[in-house]
Design an enzyme around this catalytic site. Structure first.
Site, PDB file in Angstrom:
ATOM      1  CE  LYS A 114      -2.426  -0.555   3.743  1.00 34.38           C
ATOM      2  NZ  LYS A 114      -1.728  -1.756   4.212  1.00 34.38           N
TER       3      LYS A 114
ATOM      4  NE  ARG B 275      -4.612   1.808  11.063  1.00 38.16           N
ATOM      5  CZ  ARG B 275      -3.548   1.108  10.668  1.00 38.16           C
ATOM      6  NH1 ARG B 275      -3.591  -0.204  10.690  1.00 38.16           N
ATOM      7  NH2 ARG B 275      -2.466   1.722  10.252  1.00 38.16           N
TER       8      ARG B 275
ATOM      9  NE  ARG C  33      10.234  -4.326   7.349  1.00 37.27           N
ATOM     10  CZ  ARG C  33       9.196  -3.594   7.712  1.00 37.27           C
ATOM     11  NH1 ARG C  33       8.855  -2.531   7.005  1.00 37.27           N
ATOM     12  NH2 ARG C  33       8.492  -3.918   8.777  1.00 37.27           N
TER      13      ARG C  33
ATOM     14  NE  ARG D 182      10.931  -2.858  11.784  1.00 35.47           N
ATOM     15  CZ  ARG D 182      10.065  -1.968  11.274  1.00 35.47           C
ATOM     16  NH1 ARG D 182      10.515  -0.914  10.650  1.00 35.47           N
ATOM     17  NH2 ARG D 182       8.772  -2.159  11.380  1.00 35.47           N
TER      18      ARG D 182
ATOM     19  NE  ARG E 288       2.911  -5.995  11.392  1.00 30.73           N
ATOM     20  CZ  ARG E 288       3.814  -5.659  10.460  1.00 30.73           C
ATOM     21  NH1 ARG E 288       4.999  -6.265  10.444  1.00 30.73           N
ATOM     22  NH2 ARG E 288       3.554  -4.738   9.581  1.00 30.73           N
TER      23      ARG E 288
END
Length: 212
Positions: free
Chosen positions: A15, A91, A125, A158, A169
């Site tokens: 996004k 959301r 990532r 991370r 998540r």
């Protein structure tokens, strides 16, 4: 005429990347909840029945900013924009219903990406511990594994990019935000975009959908 575009999708769907490109392509404001909050963190909330008088106070107390405050901030950001790409809001269903009261959308686009692809993207990532540059082990690896091209710093994963955290998540996203996707689908307003192509392929599909 300025466009009012909503971009929906799970974490890792792309996004942020596509919103920035879309905003540049059509000369629109890229409105994200995070940016809107930071830009309006000293907004006076005294007229609202809220715990704190500014968004900054919630942020400094480490508390979630309530929907009513987020709604007010998004409304302010959209009113200031000639046209916009909205990313990261709504959301939940309450926010979606509020959004329909304050603005008319020209397009509600949903980047459709499978859970396994999202997990692969998010867990791959790597971030430079020194300068913060982002890499991806598959899609945009550094020249030398584990070393930042820009400053030579160490690349780290991370804590919120581990598989366990990523799947949690995505579970929270499905619980809260998938009903928003259904909301626009049921209203006949949702355009589904295959989000698993290359960034250029996805962008071309988005532009075609906006131009229709």
């Amino acid at each position: 005429m300025s466009k009012h575009i909503l971009l929906l999708g799970a974490p890792g769907a792309g996004k942020g990347t596509q919103s920035k490109r879309l905003a540049a392509e059509f000369d629109l404001e890229h409105v994200t909840t995070g940016d809107a909050l930071r830009a309006n963190k000293d907004m006076d909330l005294a007229h609202m029945d809220t715990e704190f008088d500014t968004p900054r106070a919630y942020m400094e107390a480490g508390e979630l900013v309530p929907d009513a405050v987020v709604n007010e901030i998004v409304k302010t950001a959209l009113q200031a924009a000639d046209g916009y790409v909205l990313d990261g809001y709504p959301r939940n269903l309450d926010q979606a219903e509020y959004l329909s009261e304050i603005t008319d959308l020209d397009a509600a686009l949903f980047l459709d990406v499978s859970e396994e692809e999202l997990v692969e993207r998010l867990t791959g990532r790597r971030v430079c511990a020194e300068c913060g540059t982002n890499y991806h082990v598959e899609f945009s690896p550094p020249t030398e594994a584990g070393v930042c091209d820009d400053c030579g710093g160490e690349l780290v994963q991370r804590d919120d990019d581990t598989e366990e955290t990523v799947r949690e998540r995505l579970r929270v996203y499905r619980e809260n935000t998938e009903p928003v996707v259904e909301h626009y689908r049921e209203r006949g307003e949702l355009v589904e975009i295959d989000g698993e192509g290359t960034p250029d392929e996805v962008f071309d599909a988005i532009v075609d959908a906006v131009d229709e």
